[in-house]
Design an enzyme around this catalytic site. Structure first.
Site, PDB file in Angstrom:
ATOM      1  CE  LYS A  44      32.837  20.700  36.769  1.00 24.86           C
ATOM      2  NZ  LYS A  44      33.370  20.001  35.529  1.00 24.86           N
ATOM      3  CG  ASP A 105      41.854  36.181  36.992  1.00 28.53           C
ATOM      4  OD1 ASP A 105      42.837  36.707  36.931  1.00 28.53           O
ATOM      5  OD2 ASP A 105      41.726  35.453  35.922  1.00 28.53           O
ATOM      6  CG  PHE A 154      47.525  28.650  32.735  1.00 26.24           C
ATOM      7  CD1 PHE A 154      46.948  27.728  33.461  1.00 26.24           C
ATOM      8  CD2 PHE A 154      47.014  29.148  31.419  1.00 26.24           C
ATOM      9  CE1 PHE A 154      45.723  27.369  33.188  1.00 26.24           C
ATOM     10  CE2 PHE A 154      45.996  28.405  31.126  1.00 26.24           C
ATOM     11  CZ  PHE A 154      45.251  27.460  31.929  1.00 26.24           C
TER      12      PHE A 154
HETATM   13  C1  PRP Z   1      37.478  30.373  38.632  1.00 24.59           C
HETATM   14  C2  PRP Z   1      37.701  30.458  39.945  1.00 24.59           C
HETATM   15  C3  PRP Z   1      36.670  31.365  40.424  1.00 24.59           C
HETATM   16  C4  PRP Z   1      36.762  32.381  39.301  1.00 24.59           C
HETATM   17  C5  PRP Z   1      37.555  33.559  39.589  1.00 24.59           C
HETATM   18  O1  PRP Z   1      36.380  29.518  38.316  1.00 24.59           O
HETATM   19  O2  PRP Z   1      37.372  29.215  40.626  1.00 24.59           O
HETATM   20  O3  PRP Z   1      35.242  30.995  40.568  1.00 24.59           O
HETATM   21  O4  PRP Z   1      37.032  31.522  38.256  1.00 24.59           O
HETATM   22  O5  PRP Z   1      37.673  34.402  38.722  1.00 24.59           O
HETATM   23  P1  PRP Z   1      37.206  35.979  38.806  1.00 24.59           P
HETATM   24  O6  PRP Z   1      38.073  36.468  39.975  1.00 24.59           O
HETATM   25  O7  PRP Z   1      37.686  36.466  37.355  1.00 24.59           O
HETATM   26  O8  PRP Z   1      35.778  36.215  38.726  1.00 24.59           O
HETATM   27  P2  PRP Z   1      36.291  28.810  36.878  1.00 24.59           P
HETATM   28  O9  PRP Z   1      35.400  29.760  36.074  1.00 24.59           O
HETATM   29  O10 PRP Z   1      37.794  28.735  36.184  1.00 24.59           O
HETATM   30  O11 PRP Z   1      35.549  27.435  37.058  1.00 24.59           O
HETATM   31  P3  PRP Z   1      35.851  26.042  37.879  1.00 24.59           P
HETATM   32  O12 PRP Z   1      36.224  26.692  39.426  1.00 24.59           O
HETATM   33  O13 PRP Z   1      34.835  25.138  37.797  1.00 24.59           O
HETATM   34  O14 PRP Z   1      37.255  25.663  37.484  1.00 24.59           O
END
Ligand code: PRP
Length: 183
Positions: A44, A105, A154
């Site tokens: 999202k 990340d 964070f």
């Molecule tokens: C977050 C962000 C990326 C992912 C990055 O999504 O939006 O999709 O994590 O992390 P990585 O580089 O370690 O793979 P999240 O899982 O928090 O979902 P959301 O966007 O629905 O909040």
């Protein structure tokens, strides 16, 4: 909600400047392409960034949505990606894709998606992120378009959440430790 924010890291003005700058880069890079240009918004978190970015593109552009999540071990090398919502079109060979993220990340999500779309026959795949935390990287991955590198803090706002809250903040801010450490 505002009282949960320790400080603003990227304010509204800077976010808009980032979107204008990246949109110019994308416009320049794709203006001569004869393929369709498709932005893939990763749900999202990247909804807000995708919406702001596409307003500044001076090109015909389409939009698709995907939803993915990490699973398995959270150790650096072994995490896997689940695709919960995929793009519907079968033939990807007639389009250039740019995958849009709010934050990188570990790098696993985008690394996996680039390979996945390439395997499905996309004409080309590039990646774009508003924020990047290079210090958290587990896989060797560099986005094609990047708004800003940030330290390992964070952050919430402009699409980014904590327990689904704060996505609607118009800036990116650092969440107070007491908010997530007492839960
Ligand atoms: C977050 C962000 C990326 C992912 C990055 O999504 O939006 O999709 O994590 O992390 P990585 O580089 O370690 O793979 P999240 O899982 O928090 O979902 P959301 O966007 O629905 O909040």
């Amino acid at each position: 909600m505002l009282r949960d924010i320790d400080r603003i890291l990227v304010d509204e003005h800077e976010i808009k400047e980032i979107c204008i700058r990246i949109a110019k880069e994308i416009t320049e890079d794709y203006k001569s392409s004869d393929k369709r240009l498709v932005l893939i918004c990763i749900l999202k978190g990247s909804v807000v960034f995708t919406a702001e970015l596409m307003k500044h593109l001076c090109l015909p552009v389409e939009i698709e949505f995907m939803k993915v999540s990490s699973y398995g071990s959270q150790t650096c090398s072994s995490g896997m990606i689940n695709i919960h919502l995929d793009i519907k079109r079968e033939d990807l060979s007639d389009a250039d894709f740019i995958v849009i993220e709010d934050i990188i990340d570990s790098g696993r999500t985008l690394n996996h998606l680039v390979n996945y779309l390439a395997e499905r026959g996309a004409n080309s795949v590039k990646t774009c992120t508003l924020l990047d935390k290079p210090s958290r990287r587990c896989v060797d991955f560099t986005p094609d378009y990047c708004g800003r590198e940030i330290p390992d803090e964070f952050v919430v706002g402009f699409g980014l959440d904590y327990n689904e809250k704060y996505r609607n903040l118009p800036f990116v801010g650092v969440l107070k430790r007491e908010v997530y450490e007492t839960k």
